[in-house]
Design a protein around this motif. Structure first.
Motif, PDB file in Angstrom:
ATOM      1  N   THR A  29       0.503  -5.884   7.593  1.00 63.51           N
ATOM      2  CA  THR A  29       1.151  -5.629   6.656  1.00 63.51           C
ATOM      3  C   THR A  29       2.059  -7.124   5.721  1.00 63.51           C
ATOM      4  O   THR A  29       2.281  -8.287   6.870  1.00 63.51           O
ATOM      5  N   ARG A  30       1.518  -7.495   4.442  1.00 67.11           N
ATOM      6  CA  ARG A  30       2.209  -8.944   4.033  1.00 67.11           C
ATOM      7  C   ARG A  30       1.718  -8.662   2.045  1.00 67.11           C
ATOM      8  O   ARG A  30       0.805  -8.209   1.734  1.00 67.11           O
ATOM      9  N   ILE A  31       2.167  -9.857   1.720  1.00 71.37           N
ATOM     10  CA  ILE A  31       2.499 -10.129   0.224  1.00 71.37           C
ATOM     11  C   ILE A  31       2.262 -11.121   0.158  1.00 71.37           C
ATOM     12  O   ILE A  31       2.380 -11.865   0.721  1.00 71.37           O
ATOM     13  N   VAL A  32       0.993 -11.067  -0.576  1.00 64.79           N
ATOM     14  CA  VAL A  32       0.330 -12.616  -1.591  1.00 64.79           C
ATOM     15  C   VAL A  32       0.306 -12.871  -2.367  1.00 64.79           C
ATOM     16  O   VAL A  32       0.262 -12.109  -3.098  1.00 64.79           O
ATOM     17  N   THR A  33       0.991 -14.166  -2.695  1.00 65.40           N
ATOM     18  CA  THR A  33       0.983 -14.729  -4.381  1.00 65.40           C
ATOM     19  C   THR A  33      -0.105 -15.985  -4.042  1.00 65.40           C
ATOM     20  O   THR A  33      -0.542 -16.232  -3.633  1.00 65.40           O
ATOM     21  N   SER A  60       2.831  -9.447 -11.003  1.00 65.25           N
ATOM     22  CA  SER A  60       3.635 -10.225 -10.893  1.00 65.25           C
ATOM     23  C   SER A  60       2.562 -11.108 -10.402  1.00 65.25           C
ATOM     24  O   SER A  60       3.135 -12.007  -9.624  1.00 65.25           O
ATOM     25  N   LYS A  61       1.414 -10.954 -10.811  1.00 68.17           N
ATOM     26  CA  LYS A  61       0.330 -12.002  -9.899  1.00 68.17           C
ATOM     27  C   LYS A  61       0.425 -11.320  -8.193  1.00 68.17           C
ATOM     28  O   LYS A  61       0.290 -12.057  -7.431  1.00 68.17           O
ATOM     29  N   ARG A  62       1.381 -10.611  -7.486  1.00 68.89           N
ATOM     30  CA  ARG A  62       1.386 -10.430  -5.909  1.00 68.89           C
ATOM     31  C   ARG A  62       0.599  -8.910  -5.771  1.00 68.89           C
ATOM     32  O   ARG A  62       0.765  -8.599  -6.887  1.00 68.89           O
ATOM     33  N   CYS A  63       0.038  -9.180  -5.540  1.00 68.46           N
ATOM     34  CA  CYS A  63      -0.465  -8.340  -3.972  1.00 68.46           C
ATOM     35  C   CYS A  63       0.087  -8.016  -2.732  1.00 68.46           C
ATOM     36  O   CYS A  63      -0.041  -8.819  -2.091  1.00 68.46           O
ATOM     37  N   GLY A  64       0.002  -6.932  -2.379  1.00 66.92           N
ATOM     38  CA  GLY A  64       0.089  -6.484  -0.988  1.00 66.92           C
ATOM     39  C   GLY A  64      -0.735  -6.123  -0.122  1.00 66.92           C
ATOM     40  O   GLY A  64      -1.994  -5.412  -0.864  1.00 66.92           O
ATOM     41  N   ILE A  65      -1.091  -6.495   0.854  1.00 70.74           N
ATOM     42  CA  ILE A  65      -2.041  -6.246   1.636  1.00 70.74           C
ATOM     43  C   ILE A  65      -1.981  -4.784   2.885  1.00 70.74           C
ATOM     44  O   ILE A  65      -0.824  -5.777   4.487  1.00 70.74           O
ATOM     45  N   ALA A  91      -8.526   0.192  13.767  1.00 69.26           N
ATOM     46  CA  ALA A  91      -7.369   1.571  13.458  1.00 69.26           C
ATOM     47  C   ALA A  91      -8.485   0.606  11.511  1.00 69.26           C
ATOM     48  O   ALA A  91      -9.194  -0.073  10.736  1.00 69.26           O
ATOM     49  N   THR A  92      -8.445   2.612  11.470  1.00 68.44           N
ATOM     50  CA  THR A  92      -8.860   2.021  10.117  1.00 68.44           C
ATOM     51  C   THR A  92      -7.796   3.689   9.204  1.00 68.44           C
ATOM     52  O   THR A  92      -7.753   4.617   9.570  1.00 68.44           O
ATOM     53  N   LEU A  93      -7.992   3.159   7.348  1.00 67.75           N
ATOM     54  CA  LEU A  93      -6.742   3.807   6.845  1.00 67.75           C
ATOM     55  C   LEU A  93      -7.701   5.452   6.697  1.00 67.75           C
ATOM     56  O   LEU A  93      -8.718   5.117   5.826  1.00 67.75           O
ATOM     57  N   ALA A  94      -7.055   6.438   6.778  1.00 71.27           N
ATOM     58  CA  ALA A  94      -7.022   7.666   6.528  1.00 71.27           C
ATOM     59  C   ALA A  94      -7.420   7.774   4.690  1.00 71.27           C
ATOM     60  O   ALA A  94      -7.459   8.630   4.248  1.00 71.27           O
ATOM     61  N   GLY A  95      -6.660   6.716   3.974  1.00 68.06           N
ATOM     62  CA  GLY A  95      -6.496   7.038   2.293  1.00 68.06           C
ATOM     63  C   GLY A  95      -5.369   6.149   2.056  1.00 68.06           C
ATOM     64  O   GLY A  95      -4.313   5.294   2.001  1.00 68.06           O
ATOM     65  N   GLU A  96      -4.935   6.505   0.199  1.00 64.37           N
ATOM     66  CA  GLU A  96      -4.360   5.410   0.049  1.00 64.37           C
ATOM     67  C   GLU A  96      -3.393   6.220   0.522  1.00 64.37           C
ATOM     68  O   GLU A  96      -2.232   5.173   0.653  1.00 64.37           O
ATOM     69  N   ASP A  97      -2.885   7.500   1.023  1.00 66.72           N
ATOM     70  CA  ASP A  97      -1.248   7.343   1.014  1.00 66.72           C
ATOM     71  C   ASP A  97      -0.941   6.478   2.018  1.00 66.72           C
ATOM     72  O   ASP A  97      -0.024   6.495   2.289  1.00 66.72           O
ATOM     73  N   GLN A  98      -1.547   6.851   3.381  1.00 68.98           N
ATOM     74  CA  GLN A  98      -1.182   5.765   4.478  1.00 68.98           C
ATOM     75  C   GLN A  98      -1.686   4.805   4.560  1.00 68.98           C
ATOM     76  O   GLN A  98      -0.635   4.369   5.321  1.00 68.98           O
ATOM     77  N   ALA A  99      -2.379   4.204   3.194  1.00 71.38           N
ATOM     78  CA  ALA A  99      -1.999   2.573   2.915  1.00 71.38           C
ATOM     79  C   ALA A  99      -0.660   2.042   2.533  1.00 71.38           C
ATOM     80  O   ALA A  99       0.101   1.282   2.648  1.00 71.38           O
ATOM     81  N   ARG A 106       2.229   3.157   5.123  1.00 68.98           N
ATOM     82  CA  ARG A 106       2.433   1.598   5.429  1.00 68.98           C
ATOM     83  C   ARG A 106       3.069   0.272   5.009  1.00 68.98           C
ATOM     84  O   ARG A 106       4.097  -1.040   5.884  1.00 68.98           O
ATOM     85  N   PHE A 107       2.812   0.174   4.040  1.00 68.40           N
ATOM     86  CA  PHE A 107       3.046  -0.839   3.786  1.00 68.40           C
ATOM     87  C   PHE A 107       4.523  -0.686   3.306  1.00 68.40           C
ATOM     88  O   PHE A 107       5.485  -1.009   3.702  1.00 68.40           O
ATOM     89  N   ALA A 108       5.484   0.762   3.005  1.00 68.61           N
ATOM     90  CA  ALA A 108       6.446   0.660   2.796  1.00 68.61           C
ATOM     91  C   ALA A 108       7.386   0.970   3.873  1.00 68.61           C
ATOM     92  O   ALA A 108       8.345   0.411   3.967  1.00 68.61           O
ATOM     93  N   GLU A 109       6.371   0.640   5.048  1.00 71.26           N
ATOM     94  CA  GLU A 109       7.985   0.514   6.818  1.00 71.26           C
ATOM     95  C   GLU A 109       8.084  -1.105   6.956  1.00 71.26           C
ATOM     96  O   GLU A 109       9.404  -1.222   6.814  1.00 71.26           O
ATOM     97  N   ASP A 110       7.218  -1.350   6.129  1.00 69.36           N
ATOM     98  CA  ASP A 110       7.513  -3.246   5.684  1.00 69.36           C
ATOM     99  C   ASP A 110       8.347  -3.638   4.916  1.00 69.36           C
ATOM    100  O   ASP A 110       9.008  -4.724   4.754  1.00 69.36           O
ATOM    101  N   PHE A 111       7.843  -3.405   3.627  1.00 70.21           N
ATOM    102  CA  PHE A 111       8.369  -3.335   2.636  1.00 70.21           C
ATOM    103  C   PHE A 111       8.805  -2.734   1.678  1.00 70.21           C
ATOM    104  O   PHE A 111       8.603  -1.712   0.896  1.00 70.21           O
ATOM    105  N   PRO A 112      10.246  -1.770   2.628  1.00 62.88           N
ATOM    106  CA  PRO A 112      10.596  -0.869   1.859  1.00 62.88           C
ATOM    107  C   PRO A 112      11.442  -0.810   0.041  1.00 62.88           C
ATOM    108  O   PRO A 112      10.901  -0.041  -0.897  1.00 62.88           O
TER     109      PRO A 112
END
Length: 141
Positions: free
Chosen positions: A84-88, A69-74, A30-38, A41-47
């Protein structure tokens, strides 16, 4: 049925199965088409999360979303799907940066991390800084 004939049939069956998976697209990534798709997709799991900056890797197989807060979504491609996940900082075993490449190792048995190449060094530095801050990033020798 003799053993050599059975071996030939088994080998042919396995080769046919592998070819069928390959030619039907089962080996695509799978390839991301751009920032909007990312972001979508992230909002589906972490609304409830409100990401800031989005940084795509050079091959568009991953995106890193600043959450504060030093958190990053991937958003990471795994086969033909996205994980998708959130990393601390607590999740990170190792984080190194060399130029525009970042190596991330996580303390999680479901996904160990990976090596990510960004289009430029600024993208790699910003992603690493979002997770640890400038003082804790180990530069590769």
């Amino acid at each position: 049925m003799s053993l050599p004939v059975l071996v030939v049939l088994v080998v042919f069956g396995i080769a046919l199965s592998v070819a069928a998976v390959h030619f039907t697209g089962g080996t695509t990534t799978a390839t991301l088409a751009g920032e909007d798709q990312a972001l979508a997709r992230f909002a589906e799991d972490f609304p409830d999360e409100k990401p800031g900056a989005v940084r795509l890797t050079a091959d568009s197989h991953a995106a890193f979303l600043e959450l504060g807060s030093k958190r990053c979504g991937i958003v990471q491609s795994i086969g033909d799907c996205f994980l998708t996940r959130i990393v601390t900082p607590h999740d990170i075993l190792a984080l190194t940066r060399e130029g525009n490449a970042v190596s991330l190792r996580l303390n999680d048995f479901t996904w160990k991390g990976g090596n990510f190449v960004f289009a430029d060094e600024a993208g790699a530095l910003a992603m690493a800084a979002a997770l640890h801050g400038h003082d804790r990033i180990r530069e590769a020798a």
